[in-house]
Design a protein around this motif. Structure first.
Motif, mmCIF file in Angstrom:
data_model
loop_
_atom_site.group_PDB
_atom_site.id
_atom_site.type_symbol
_atom_site.label_atom_id
_atom_site.label_comp_id
_atom_site.label_asym_id
_atom_site.label_seq_id
_atom_site.Cartn_x
_atom_site.Cartn_y
_atom_site.Cartn_z
ATOM 1 N N LEU A 20 1.052 -1.064 0.109
ATOM 2 C CA LEU A 20 -0.048 0.140 -0.404
ATOM 3 C C LEU A 20 1.066 1.580 -0.169
ATOM 4 O O LEU A 20 2.131 1.482 0.788
ATOM 5 C CB LEU A 20 -0.755 -0.030 1.027
ATOM 6 C CG LEU A 20 -2.157 -0.970 1.430
ATOM 7 C CD1 LEU A 20 -2.644 -0.816 2.689
ATOM 8 C CD2 LEU A 20 -2.760 -0.835 0.592
ATOM 9 N N GLU A 21 0.423 2.065 -0.927
ATOM 10 C CA GLU A 21 1.004 3.301 -0.457
ATOM 11 C C GLU A 21 0.067 4.227 -0.466
ATOM 12 O O GLU A 21 -0.806 5.339 -1.783
ATOM 13 C CB GLU A 21 1.839 3.777 -2.392
ATOM 14 C CG GLU A 21 2.356 5.398 -2.291
ATOM 15 C CD GLU A 21 2.804 5.213 -3.662
ATOM 16 O OE1 GLU A 21 2.431 6.899 -4.206
ATOM 17 O OE2 GLU A 21 3.674 5.019 -4.462
ATOM 18 N N ILE A 22 0.465 4.956 0.569
ATOM 19 C CA ILE A 22 -0.386 6.237 0.993
ATOM 20 C C ILE A 22 0.281 7.283 0.901
ATOM 21 O O ILE A 22 0.790 7.895 0.928
ATOM 22 C CB ILE A 22 -0.751 5.917 2.826
ATOM 23 C CG1 ILE A 22 -0.677 4.734 3.341
ATOM 24 C CG2 ILE A 22 -1.619 7.091 3.603
ATOM 25 C CD1 ILE A 22 -1.590 3.622 2.834
ATOM 26 N N ASP A 23 -1.173 8.223 0.142
ATOM 27 C CA ASP A 23 -0.746 9.592 -0.398
ATOM 28 C C ASP A 23 -1.955 10.718 0.518
ATOM 29 O O ASP A 23 -3.191 10.746 0.112
ATOM 30 C CB ASP A 23 -1.045 9.567 -1.848
ATOM 31 C CG ASP A 23 -0.890 10.890 -2.681
ATOM 32 O OD1 ASP A 23 -0.723 11.478 -1.697
ATOM 33 O OD2 ASP A 23 -1.240 10.733 -3.266
ATOM 34 N N ILE A 24 -1.565 10.960 1.201
ATOM 35 C CA ILE A 24 -2.638 12.256 2.370
ATOM 36 C C ILE A 24 -1.756 13.704 1.621
ATOM 37 O O ILE A 24 -0.762 13.985 2.679
ATOM 38 C CB ILE A 24 -2.534 11.391 3.662
ATOM 39 C CG1 ILE A 24 -2.893 10.411 3.505
ATOM 40 C CG2 ILE A 24 -3.756 12.929 4.077
ATOM 41 C CD1 ILE A 24 -3.416 9.683 5.069
ATOM 42 N N PRO A 25 -1.683 14.235 0.828
ATOM 43 C CA PRO A 25 -1.160 15.780 0.984
ATOM 44 C C PRO A 25 -1.435 16.127 2.316
ATOM 45 O O PRO A 25 -3.066 16.766 2.639
ATOM 46 C CB PRO A 25 -1.243 15.675 0.031
ATOM 47 C CG PRO A 25 -2.973 15.661 -0.705
ATOM 48 C CD PRO A 25 -2.426 14.200 0.135
ATOM 49 N N PHE A 26 -0.961 17.267 2.634
ATOM 50 C CA PHE A 26 -1.587 18.168 3.781
ATOM 51 C C PHE A 26 -1.867 20.241 3.260
ATOM 52 O O PHE A 26 -2.181 20.147 3.906
ATOM 53 C CB PHE A 26 -0.541 18.212 4.728
ATOM 54 C CG PHE A 26 -0.871 16.787 5.682
ATOM 55 C CD1 PHE A 26 -2.018 16.337 6.303
ATOM 56 C CD2 PHE A 26 0.337 15.645 5.717
ATOM 57 C CE1 PHE A 26 -2.339 15.214 7.092
ATOM 58 C CE2 PHE A 26 0.081 15.094 6.514
ATOM 59 C CZ PHE A 26 -1.540 14.583 7.692
ATOM 60 N N VAL A 27 -1.074 19.815 2.323
ATOM 61 C CA VAL A 27 -0.977 21.199 2.281
ATOM 62 C C VAL A 27 -1.771 21.626 1.186
ATOM 63 O O VAL A 27 -2.260 20.778 -0.186
ATOM 64 C CB VAL A 27 1.157 22.077 2.431
ATOM 65 C CG1 VAL A 27 1.174 23.007 1.069
ATOM 66 C CG2 VAL A 27 0.861 21.105 2.808
ATOM 67 N N ASP A 28 -2.324 22.739 0.926
ATOM 68 C CA ASP A 28 -3.170 23.200 -0.348
ATOM 69 C C ASP A 28 -4.821 22.435 -0.719
ATOM 70 O O ASP A 28 -4.625 21.871 -1.702
ATOM 71 C CB ASP A 28 -1.583 23.332 -1.644
ATOM 72 C CG ASP A 28 -1.596 24.093 -1.546
ATOM 73 O OD1 ASP A 28 -0.085 23.902 -2.358
ATOM 74 O OD2 ASP A 28 -1.749 25.384 -1.294
ATOM 75 N N SER A 29 -4.386 21.936 0.908
ATOM 76 C CA SER A 29 -5.871 20.822 0.356
ATOM 77 C C SER A 29 -7.356 21.465 0.513
ATOM 78 O O SER A 29 -7.530 22.689 1.426
ATOM 79 C CB SER A 29 -5.703 19.803 1.378
ATOM 80 O OG SER A 29 -6.899 18.985 1.649
ATOM 81 N N ASP A 30 -8.365 21.774 -0.262
ATOM 82 C CA ASP A 30 -8.997 21.863 0.246
ATOM 83 C C ASP A 30 -10.666 21.398 0.781
ATOM 84 O O ASP A 30 -12.066 21.457 0.192
ATOM 85 C CB ASP A 30 -9.598 23.185 -0.436
ATOM 86 C CG ASP A 30 -9.897 22.235 -1.626
ATOM 87 O OD1 ASP A 30 -9.526 21.372 -2.278
ATOM 88 O OD2 ASP A 30 -10.216 23.176 -2.731
ATOM 89 N N ARG A 31 -10.458 20.391 0.482
ATOM 90 C CA ARG A 31 -10.916 18.430 0.914
ATOM 91 C C ARG A 31 -11.395 18.521 2.437
ATOM 92 O O ARG A 31 -10.949 19.399 3.804
ATOM 93 C CB ARG A 31 -10.177 17.817 0.936
ATOM 94 C CG ARG A 31 -9.908 17.623 -0.599
ATOM 95 C CD ARG A 31 -8.686 16.305 -1.127
ATOM 96 N NE ARG A 31 -7.426 15.761 0.316
ATOM 97 C CZ ARG A 31 -6.322 15.481 0.799
ATOM 98 N NH1 ARG A 31 -7.579 14.270 0.830
ATOM 99 N NH2 ARG A 31 -5.486 16.100 0.759
#
Length: 134
Positions: free
Chosen positions: A116-127
């Motif tokens: 598994l490759e976990i991809d969780i961006p914390f910057v520039d996130s408007d989600r």
């Protein structure tokens, strides 16, 4: 086996990628065989996949290649019903596959991916991803 990319709250971006791939297929353009992606709507949903018990099961299946759910439950030292439920949930999201089965026959759990490759961006996130990160 490929590695499964796991994301949180990226449905719009994934939908756009799907639309681009459909359009490329219509035009007869070669489509790169992108890495398979599993998107969760919230961190709470992701935390179910990444629970210690699920990760232990995934490691056990990878390392010991159990012939059945029963054997997997023995290897992790847990109740058969709990292990069956966890493996079924992992099957429902496409992380585990079953071989065999049927009336009176054991189902063999098999990993659908080699990691598994976990991809969780914390910057520039408007989600809006619901609950806080696990």
């Amino acid at each position: 086996m490929p590695t499964l990319k796991v994301t949180v709250g990226e449905r719009d971006r994934l939908d756009e990628r799907t639309r681009r791939r459909i359009e490329a297929a219509r035009e007869g353009t070669d489509i790169d065989d992108d890495q398979p992606t599993l998107n969760f709507g919230s961190y709470a949903e992701l935390s179910r996949l990444l629970s210690p018990k699920n990760l232990e099961l995934l490691e056990t299946v990878a390392e010991h290649d159990p012939e059945s759910i029963s054997e997997a439950s023995e290897l992790v030292g847990r109740d058969y019903k709990q292990v069956h439920r966890n493996l079924s949930e992992l099957h429902d999201i496409g992380v585990v596959e079953f071989e065999g089965g049927g009336p009176g026959r054991a189902k063999k759990p098999i990993l659908a991916y080699d990691g598994l490759e976990i991809d969780i961006p914390f910057v520039d996130s408007d989600r809006n991803v619901g609950a806080a990160a696990p």
